[in-house]
Design a protein around this motif. Structure first.
Motif, PDB file in Angstrom:
ATOM      1  N   THR A  41       0.850  -1.182   0.000  1.00 19.74           N
ATOM      2  CA  THR A  41       0.000   0.000   0.000  1.00 19.74           C
ATOM      3  C   THR A  41       0.890   1.237   0.000  1.00 19.74           C
ATOM      4  O   THR A  41       2.110   1.138  -0.149  1.00 19.74           O
ATOM      5  CB  THR A  41      -0.961  -0.003   1.206  1.00 19.74           C
ATOM      6  OG1 THR A  41      -1.912   1.048   1.056  1.00 19.74           O
ATOM      7  CG2 THR A  41      -0.219   0.125   2.530  1.00 19.74           C
ATOM      8  N   ASP A  42       0.289   2.378   0.190  1.00 16.69           N
ATOM      9  CA  ASP A  42       1.039   3.632   0.225  1.00 16.69           C
ATOM     10  C   ASP A  42       1.704   3.807   1.589  1.00 16.69           C
ATOM     11  O   ASP A  42       1.057   3.685   2.628  1.00 16.69           O
ATOM     12  CB  ASP A  42       0.078   4.791  -0.066  1.00 16.69           C
ATOM     13  CG  ASP A  42       0.794   6.114  -0.250  1.00 16.69           C
ATOM     14  OD1 ASP A  42       1.305   6.661   0.753  1.00 16.69           O
ATOM     15  OD2 ASP A  42       0.841   6.608  -1.395  1.00 16.69           O
ATOM     16  N   ALA A  80       2.981   1.369  -2.868  1.00 18.24           N
ATOM     17  CA  ALA A  80       2.079   1.517  -4.008  1.00 18.24           C
ATOM     18  C   ALA A  80       1.376   2.853  -3.809  1.00 18.24           C
ATOM     19  O   ALA A  80       0.491   2.969  -2.951  1.00 18.24           O
ATOM     20  CB  ALA A  80       1.074   0.374  -4.073  1.00 18.24           C
ATOM     21  N   LEU A  82      -0.838   6.206  -3.645  1.00 18.29           N
ATOM     22  CA  LEU A  82      -2.206   6.650  -3.863  1.00 18.29           C
ATOM     23  C   LEU A  82      -2.234   7.682  -4.994  1.00 18.29           C
ATOM     24  O   LEU A  82      -1.253   8.401  -5.211  1.00 18.29           O
ATOM     25  CB  LEU A  82      -2.774   7.295  -2.600  1.00 18.29           C
ATOM     26  CG  LEU A  82      -3.051   6.395  -1.392  1.00 18.29           C
ATOM     27  CD1 LEU A  82      -3.383   7.261  -0.174  1.00 18.29           C
ATOM     28  CD2 LEU A  82      -4.182   5.439  -1.685  1.00 18.29           C
ATOM     29  N   ALA A  83      -3.380   7.767  -5.653  1.00 14.10           N
ATOM     30  CA  ALA A  83      -3.556   8.833  -6.645  1.00 14.10           C
ATOM     31  C   ALA A  83      -3.818  10.157  -5.941  1.00 14.10           C
ATOM     32  O   ALA A  83      -3.300  11.207  -6.344  1.00 14.10           O
ATOM     33  CB  ALA A  83      -4.706   8.489  -7.590  1.00 14.10           C
ATOM     34  N   ASN A  95      -8.726   6.553  -6.526  1.00 15.86           N
ATOM     35  CA  ASN A  95      -7.782   5.604  -5.930  1.00 15.86           C
ATOM     36  C   ASN A  95      -8.091   4.151  -6.300  1.00 15.86           C
ATOM     37  O   ASN A  95      -7.444   3.230  -5.788  1.00 15.86           O
ATOM     38  CB  ASN A  95      -7.779   5.749  -4.406  1.00 15.86           C
ATOM     39  CG  ASN A  95      -6.955   6.942  -3.946  1.00 15.86           C
ATOM     40  OD1 ASN A  95      -5.918   7.247  -4.535  1.00 15.86           O
ATOM     41  ND2 ASN A  95      -7.427   7.615  -2.902  1.00 15.86           N
ATOM     42  N   HIS A  97      -7.491   2.458  -9.060  1.00 15.45           N
ATOM     43  CA  HIS A  97      -6.362   1.774  -9.691  1.00 15.45           C
ATOM     44  C   HIS A  97      -5.289   1.418  -8.665  1.00 15.45           C
ATOM     45  O   HIS A  97      -4.609   0.389  -8.799  1.00 15.45           O
ATOM     46  CB  HIS A  97      -5.782   2.633 -10.810  1.00 15.45           C
ATOM     47  CG  HIS A  97      -6.659   2.694 -12.023  1.00 15.45           C
ATOM     48  ND1 HIS A  97      -6.782   1.645 -12.903  1.00 15.45           N
ATOM     49  CD2 HIS A  97      -7.472   3.685 -12.487  1.00 15.45           C
ATOM     50  CE1 HIS A  97      -7.628   1.974 -13.872  1.00 15.45           C
ATOM     51  NE2 HIS A  97      -8.071   3.204 -13.640  1.00 15.45           N
ATOM     52  N   HIS A  98      -5.129   2.236  -7.647  1.00 16.64           N
ATOM     53  CA  HIS A  98      -4.199   1.914  -6.557  1.00 16.64           C
ATOM     54  C   HIS A  98      -4.616   0.619  -5.868  1.00 16.64           C
ATOM     55  O   HIS A  98      -3.788  -0.276  -5.650  1.00 16.64           O
ATOM     56  CB  HIS A  98      -4.164   3.058  -5.541  1.00 16.64           C
ATOM     57  CG  HIS A  98      -3.736   2.639  -4.166  1.00 16.64           C
ATOM     58  ND1 HIS A  98      -2.422   2.494  -3.799  1.00 16.64           N
ATOM     59  CD2 HIS A  98      -4.487   2.299  -3.069  1.00 16.64           C
ATOM     60  CE1 HIS A  98      -2.357   2.083  -2.535  1.00 16.64           C
ATOM     61  NE2 HIS A  98      -3.588   1.962  -2.068  1.00 16.64           N
ATOM     62  N   THR A 102      -2.517  -3.057  -5.804  1.00 15.32           N
ATOM     63  CA  THR A 102      -2.038  -3.780  -4.612  1.00 15.32           C
ATOM     64  C   THR A 102      -2.462  -5.248  -4.671  1.00 15.32           C
ATOM     65  O   THR A 102      -1.696  -6.135  -4.298  1.00 15.32           O
ATOM     66  CB  THR A 102      -2.562  -3.132  -3.309  1.00 15.32           C
ATOM     67  OG1 THR A 102      -3.976  -3.280  -3.198  1.00 15.32           O
ATOM     68  CG2 THR A 102      -2.197  -1.663  -3.248  1.00 15.32           C
TER      69      THR A 102
END
Length: 333
Positions: A41-42, A80, A82-83, A95, A97-98, A102
């Protein structure tokens, strides 16, 4: 390093950024659970979640290496981005696609041997669909990614329940209970109970579709026309199948010792029983995948997101079950 003594690398996805997933992941990392958790994740999302939870977490970029010990509070991260930054309680389709990235990294990493299993936090299907992306859930995503035929199972320490149908309107269930569909599900459940849970001869209790399992045709003919003929065929092959059972008595304590798992015909036939007695210890598993995947049994809890108060019990249970399955696989191999 002796790989045999390395902690299992568990990929953990945080799900919907605006939900409670990142906070649950942080609380999981704060436990002494003996796993090499890799959060996909972010990184800044996790840092903000740790701050909301009031926990000091050491976030380390994942380099793919093995470790033999993990102190509570240590967490490896595969970043990964976040937008857009999350707003707790308010999912943003930008978000989507984020979130899917993942899941793809977790699945592909398992199939490539980078992770021993996947543990997923809840996501918001509607937010992904609002981004214009066809998406029906974790289970279907992983099945498509792995080109696998799958079955949903929910399990607590006391009970395992697989589903013949999942998220269908009740009016659509009878038409979906075909002989071919039931055979597919029963073969997957039987195979996975042997391969993943170690039952040499799994005993599967099969619920009827109708009240009192049809009561000899007086309350519906699906048992007579579809379920019983199939069970007889599979019993002839050596499967230990009990049923069809009336759902209203199948879960009483005196009956449970007769089977290792139960196959329910539809979502709400069995899951209320399971969740009412073990909600914080129930785990969602996807059977049929070429890797181990476990998940929480609840949603994104948008009303709690950002408060740091969400209960991590289900995610901890999911991580522990994934570890148990990884260890059992290692012993069996």
């Amino acid at each position: 390093m002796n790989v045999a003594h390395a902690l299992p690398r568990l990929a953990v996805t945080a799900g919907e950024p605006a939900g409670v997933g990142a906070e649950l992941l942080i609380r999981l990392a704060a436990t002494p659970v003996a796993a090499n958790f890799v959060a996909i994740t972010d990184r800044e999302l996790l840092a903000r979640a740790a701050s909301r939870c009031g926990l000091a977490i050491e976030l380390v970029d994942d380099d793919g290496s093995d470790i033999t010990a993990r102190a509570p509070g240590q967490l490896r991260v595969r970043h990964a981005p976040l937008a857009v930054a999350e707003q707790p309680g308010h999912p943003d389709p930008r978000n989507a696609h984020h979130v899917l990235a993942t899941l793809a990294e977790a699945a592909d990493g398992c199939m490539a041997g980078r992770y021993a299993a996947i543990v997923t936090a809840p996501l918001q299907k509607s937010s992904i669909n609002e981004a214009g992306i066809r998406f029906s859930g974790h289970t279907e995503f992983f099945a498509e990614r792995a080109h696998a035929d799958v079955v949903m199972m929910l399990a607590s320490p006391e009970l395992r329940v697989a589903l013949a149908t999942t998220h269908l309107p009740l009016s659509a269930v009878p038409a979906a209970i075909t002989r071919d569909a039931l055979e597919r599900v029963l073969r997957i459940v039987h195979r996975e109970l042997r391969a993943k849970f170690g039952f040499a001869q799994p005993r599967i209790g099969v619920l009827g579709l109708n009240p009192h399992a049809g009561e000899g045709g007086h309350l519906g003919r699906e048992e007579l026309d579809t379920i019983i003929p199939l069970l007889d065929i599979l019993r002839g092959e050596g499967m230990a199948l009990v049923g069809p059972l009336p759902a209203d008595t199948a879960f009483v304590p005196s009956q449970r010792d007769r089977y290792d798992a139960v196959l329910a015909m539809y979502h709400d036939q069995a899951l209320p029983v399971l969740k009412s007695e073990a909600f914080d210890r129930t785990v969602n598993l996807t059977l049929g995948l070429p890797f181990i995947r476990t998940s929480v049994d609840h949603g994104t809890a948008l009303d709690l997101a950002g408060t740091g108060k969400a209960d991590p019990s289900s995610l901890i249970a999911a991580a522990n079950m994934a570890l148990d399955l990884v260890r059992r696989r290692t012993v069996m191999s």
